[in-house]
Motif scaffolding. Structure first.
Motif, PDB file in Angstrom:
ATOM      1  N   GLY A   1       0.803  -1.222   0.000  1.00 48.66           N
ATOM      2  CA  GLY A   1       0.000   0.000   0.000  1.00 48.66           C
ATOM      3  C   GLY A   1       0.832   1.266   0.000  1.00 48.66           C
ATOM      4  O   GLY A   1       0.315   2.343  -0.325  1.00 48.66           O
TER       5      GLY A   1
ATOM      6  N   SER B   1      -3.573  -0.675   6.574  1.00 46.44           N
ATOM      7  CA  SER B   1      -4.242  -1.352   5.465  1.00 46.44           C
ATOM      8  C   SER B   1      -5.755  -1.206   5.515  1.00 46.44           C
ATOM      9  O   SER B   1      -6.419  -1.327   4.474  1.00 46.44           O
ATOM     10  CB  SER B   1      -3.860  -2.836   5.440  1.00 46.44           C
ATOM     11  OG  SER B   1      -4.182  -3.469   6.666  1.00 46.44           O
TER      12      SER B   1
ATOM     13  N   LEU C   1      -5.683   1.999   3.458  1.00 50.92           N
ATOM     14  CA  LEU C   1      -5.021   1.966   2.159  1.00 50.92           C
ATOM     15  C   LEU C   1      -5.654   0.973   1.200  1.00 50.92           C
ATOM     16  O   LEU C   1      -5.802   1.262   0.002  1.00 50.92           O
ATOM     17  CB  LEU C   1      -3.538   1.650   2.344  1.00 50.92           C
ATOM     18  CG  LEU C   1      -2.692   2.772   2.953  1.00 50.92           C
ATOM     19  CD1 LEU C   1      -1.308   2.256   3.323  1.00 50.92           C
ATOM     20  CD2 LEU C   1      -2.589   3.948   1.989  1.00 50.92           C
TER      21      LEU C   1
ATOM     22  N   ASN D   1       0.962  12.177  -1.996  1.00 54.72           N
ATOM     23  CA  ASN D   1       0.744  11.664  -0.648  1.00 54.72           C
ATOM     24  C   ASN D   1      -0.034  12.602   0.258  1.00 54.72           C
ATOM     25  O   ASN D   1      -0.654  12.147   1.231  1.00 54.72           O
ATOM     26  CB  ASN D   1       2.094  11.347   0.010  1.00 54.72           C
ATOM     27  CG  ASN D   1       2.734  10.103  -0.560  1.00 54.72           C
ATOM     28  OD1 ASN D   1       2.111   9.363  -1.308  1.00 54.72           O
ATOM     29  ND2 ASN D   1       3.987   9.873  -0.221  1.00 54.72           N
TER      30      ASN D   1
ATOM     31  N   HIS E   1      -3.491  11.982   1.912  1.00 52.54           N
ATOM     32  CA  HIS E   1      -3.696  10.730   2.640  1.00 52.54           C
ATOM     33  C   HIS E   1      -2.932  10.643   3.963  1.00 52.54           C
ATOM     34  O   HIS E   1      -3.129   9.698   4.714  1.00 52.54           O
ATOM     35  CB  HIS E   1      -3.283   9.549   1.751  1.00 52.54           C
ATOM     36  CG  HIS E   1      -3.923   9.570   0.407  1.00 52.54           C
ATOM     37  ND1 HIS E   1      -5.277   9.373   0.220  1.00 52.54           N
ATOM     38  CD2 HIS E   1      -3.394   9.804  -0.829  1.00 52.54           C
ATOM     39  CE1 HIS E   1      -5.554   9.465  -1.077  1.00 52.54           C
ATOM     40  NE2 HIS E   1      -4.443   9.727  -1.725  1.00 52.54           N
TER      41      HIS E   1
ATOM     42  N   ILE F   1      -3.825   7.988   6.949  1.00 53.02           N
ATOM     43  CA  ILE F   1      -2.920   6.869   7.198  1.00 53.02           C
ATOM     44  C   ILE F   1      -2.535   6.816   8.670  1.00 53.02           C
ATOM     45  O   ILE F   1      -2.564   5.755   9.310  1.00 53.02           O
ATOM     46  CB  ILE F   1      -1.664   6.968   6.304  1.00 53.02           C
ATOM     47  CG1 ILE F   1      -2.035   6.668   4.837  1.00 53.02           C
ATOM     48  CG2 ILE F   1      -0.566   6.026   6.788  1.00 53.02           C
ATOM     49  CD1 ILE F   1      -0.914   6.934   3.859  1.00 53.02           C
TER      50      ILE F   1
END
Length: 251
Positions: free
Chosen positions: A116, A144, A147, A214, A217, A221
């Motif tokens: 991911g 996960s 992701l 990125n 996210h 995350i």
């Protein structure tokens, strides 16, 4: 040396190197990979990083023997593994350069969820992937739970995380986890050929594009990883997880 490091031009290849344990992540490998990634990020001569495995596995995930022994003997440094793993996830989430992963063999648990964090994933046609979390009484990890739905769609992610079933290379490409499937003998050459295309670009612009990709996210995350870590703290060594770890030690 649990991570082999080799440079070709501006491309650095990191190879997980515990083939006798199918490149399972113990405390040392977690820490060594984190150091290797951070050093690569800081090295001005490195533009692109390729991550792969030695032997017949990409990674079989967490070293369950070590996990089981830590649970059985709480005086062991459980916190050290947790801290090192959290630091590795942060390093992957913040990695500022293109990160290519070449899945040379089976990828289980973290050996699948680490994908991911890749910008591009190449996979051997003979490799397989699995998230065995429900089979061992453990929650998802490595962010996960955020992701995989983002990358694969809700239902594909739900199947991967809930079923503990194997996913073939063709299926992984179909659902969007893998970019290209290669013949085993061509895997690294194909990954490096694409890495060379990226490495030929100015490093500053590569870093800018990676940062922009990125940015939307990062908070999600971090939040997903925190939720997963809390769930792991609650479930590790209890119920179905205790049974799975006990059975593993007996084998």
């Amino acid at each position: 040396m649990t991570v082999q490091i080799s440079d070709t031009g501006k491309i650095r290849t990191l190879a997980l190197n515990r083939p006798e344990r199918l490149n399972a992540f113990d405390i040392r490998l977690v820490a060594d990979l984190g150091v290797a990634l951070r050093n690569s990020a800081e090295d001005a001569d490195v533009s692109v990083v390729v991550l792969t495995g030695t032997g017949r596995a990409f990674s079989s995930g967490a070293d369950l023997k070590e996990v089981a022994e830590r649970v059985a003997h709480p005086v062991s440094p459980r916190e050290a593994k947790s801290a090192a793993f959290v630091e590795l996830i942060d390093t992957l989430a913040e990695f500022p350069k293109p990160l290519i992963m070449a899945v040379n063999g089976l990828g289980v648990g973290f050996g699948m969820t680490i994908l991911g964090f890749a910008d591009l994933v190449f996979m051997s046609s003979e490799a397989r992937l699995k998230c065995p979390f429900t089979a061992i009484g453990a929650p998802p990890e490595a962010a996960s739970s955020y992701l995989l739905p983002m990358l694969l769609g809700r239902q594909n992610a739900a199947w991967a995380l809930l079923s503990s079933e194997w996913i073939s290379a063709a299926e992984a490409r179909e659902i969007g986890l893998v970019w290209k499937v290669c013949e085993p003998a061509d895997l690294l050459a194909t990954a490096h050929r694409h890495a060379e295309i990226l490495a030929d670009k100015p490093q500053q612009i590569l870093g800018t594009v990676k940062r922009l990709l990125n940015a939307p996210h990062r908070e999600q995350i971090a939040a997903a990883a925190a939720r997963e870590n809390q769930a792991m703290a609650e479930l590790l060594g209890t119920g179905a997880n205790a049974e799975a770890l006990t059975a593993f030690l007996r084998r």
